[in-house]
Write an enzyme that holds these catalytic residues in place. Structure first.
Site, short mmCIF file in Angstrom:
data_model
loop_
_atom_site.label_atom_id
_atom_site.label_comp_id
_atom_site.label_asym_id
_atom_site.label_seq_id
_atom_site.Cartn_x
_atom_site.Cartn_y
_atom_site.Cartn_z
N LYS A 55 0.84 -1.21 0.00
CA LYS A 55 0.00 0.00 0.00
C LYS A 55 0.88 1.25 0.00
CE LYS A 55 -3.73 -2.43 2.36
NZ LYS A 55 -4.34 -2.81 3.64
N GLN A 99 -4.43 -1.38 9.95
CA GLN A 99 -4.32 -2.72 9.38
C GLN A 99 -4.84 -3.77 10.37
OE1 GLN A 99 -3.23 -3.41 6.16
NE2 GLN A 99 -3.88 -5.50 6.60
N ASP A 122 -11.12 2.55 4.21
CA ASP A 122 -11.34 1.10 4.14
C ASP A 122 -12.83 0.79 4.01
OD1 ASP A 122 -9.09 -0.50 4.04
OD2 ASP A 122 -8.70 -0.38 6.19
#
Ligand code: NAD
Length: 295
Positions: A55, A99, A122
Site C-alpha cells: 500500500k 491494518q 477502508d
C-alpha cells in the site's frame, strides 16, 4: 472444442484506475492538495507487513503523502485510540487505515468506530456500511468495490443476473451482496448469499450467472459447483503448502481454476485478479476523500 474463457485481469483494471487517479491527483495539486494516507500497523504479523508495504509503495508511486506508523505489539488500546484521534484532527491526512487484525488485547471494532467516517477509506465504519446499504454515496469496502470495477471494465452486466456470493464476512461477502442489490448501474442483480450454515451450497452456486467466492477455503469450488458459461470471481487468497517451491507454499484461490476453466465464460486468476484491485480502490477512496476535503 474446449471453451476459452475471458481472463479478467485485475492488473489491467488497476492500471486503468490509476491512470484516472493520476489526472485527479494533478487537479488536486493545482489546488495545493496532496492526498494523504496514513497506515497504522500494530505488531509484526508478516502478512500485514507485506500488505502495508505494498500500500505504501503504490501510494508513493502515485504521489501521495504516505505515512506508515509501525507500532509495537504491546501498544495499548488507549494509546491506539489517541493516535487515531490525532489522525482524525490532522488536515493533511485524508485516509486512515488501521491494518487488521490487531493484537488480541485490542478491540478491532472499537478502533474502526474511532476513525472519522470522512477518512474511513477502508469503508469499515458503521456509517460507511450504513451508507452502502442505503445506496448513499460513501466509502465502499475496497475488495467488493474492486470487483465491481472489474465487471464494469469488462462490460459484464449485472442487471437481472443471479449473483451468488459465497461468504458473509463484513469486509467482502456482506458489502458485495449489498452492492449487487442496489438500484443502479452495476447493481440490479438478484442476490443469493451462501455461508457455512447453508445446506447443499452447490444447489445455489450452480444457478449463479456470476459466482463470487470469498470463503477462504482453497480450491473448494470445483466444476460441479458452477453453471456452464458462468462468470467466476475468485476472491480467495490462500496459502497452500507446496514442497516443490523454494518458498514452501503457493497462493491459491477458493476456486479450482484448472477444473472450471473449460466451463466458465470468464474468470479472475489468483494472483493477478481481485487482490490487485483492493489496493487500487484504497487509493481511489483516498483521492475521493481528498477531493471531499475541498467541498
Ligand atoms: P472470513 O474468514 O472473514 O470470511 C469467510 C466467510 O466465508 C465466512 O462468512 C464463512 O461463513 C464463509 N465460509 C467459510 N467456509 C465456507 C464454506 N466451506 N462454505 C461456505 N461458506 C464458507 O474471510 P474474508 O476476509 O471474507 O476473506 C475470504 C477470502 O478472501 C480469504 O481467502 C481472504 O484471504 C481473501 N481476501 C482477499 C482479498 C483480496 O484483496 N483479494 C481481500 C480480503 C480477503
Amino acid at each position: 472444442m474446449p471453451n476459452s474463457p475471458l481472463i479478467l485481469s485485475g492488473k489491467a483494471v488497476s492500471a486503468a484506475i490509476k491512470e484516472d487517479l493520476m489526472l485527479r491527483i494533478k487537479k488536486l495539486a493545482e489546488q495545493g492538495i496532496k492526498p494523504g494516507l496514513t497506515a497504522v500497523l500494530v505488531g509484526e504479523d508478516p502478512a500485514s507487513q507485506v500488505y502495508v508495504r505494498s500500500k505504501e509503495r503504490q501510494s508513493v508511486q502515485l504521489g501521495f503523502k504516505s505515512i506508515v506508523m509501525r507500532l509495537d505489539a504491546s501498544t495499548t488500546q488507549e494509546e491506539l485510540l489517541r493516535i487515531v484521534e490525532a489522525l482524525n484532527q490532522d488536515a493533511s491526512v485524508h485516509g486512515i487505515l488501521v491494518q487488521l487484525p490487531l493484537p488480541a488485547h485490542i478491540d478491532d471494532q472499537l478502533i474502526i468506530e474511532a476513525i472519522d467516517p470522512e477518512k474511513d477509506v477502508d469503508g469499515f465504519h458503521p456509517i460507511s456500511v450504513g451508507k452502502l446499504v442505503l445506496g448513499l454515496d460513501g466509502f465502499v469496502s475496497c475488495t467488493p468495490a474492486g470487483i465491481l470495477e472489474i465487471l464494469r471494465y469488462y462490460n459484464i452486466q449485472t442487471e437481472g443476473k443471479h449473483v451468488v456470493v459465497v461468504g458473509r464476512s463484513n469486509i467482502v461477502g456482506k458489502p458485495m451482496a449489498n452492492l449487487m442489490i442496489q438500484k443502479r448501474s452495476m447493481g440490479n442483480a438478484t442476490v443469493t448469499l451462501v455461508h457455512t450454515r447453508t445446506p447443499d451450497m452447490g444447489v445455489h452456486t450452480r444457478q449463479a450467472d456470476i459466482l463470487i467466492a470469498a470463503a477462504g477455503v482453497p480450491e473448494f469450488i470445483g466444476a460441479d459447483m458452477v453453471k456452464a458459461g458462468a462468470v467466476v470471481i475468485d476472491v480467495g487468497i490462500n496459502r497452500v503448502d507446496d514442497a516443490s517451491l523454494e518458498k514452501g507454499y503457493r497462493l491459491t484461490g477458493d476456486v479450482n481454476y484448472e477444473a472450471v476453466l473449460d466451463k466458465v465464460s470468464a474468470i479472475t486468476p489468483v494472483p493477478g485478479g481481485v487482490g490487485v484491485m483492493t489496493i487500487a480502490m484504497l487509493l481511489s477512496n483516498t483521492v475521493k476523500s481528498a477531493e471531499n476535503s475541498l467541498k
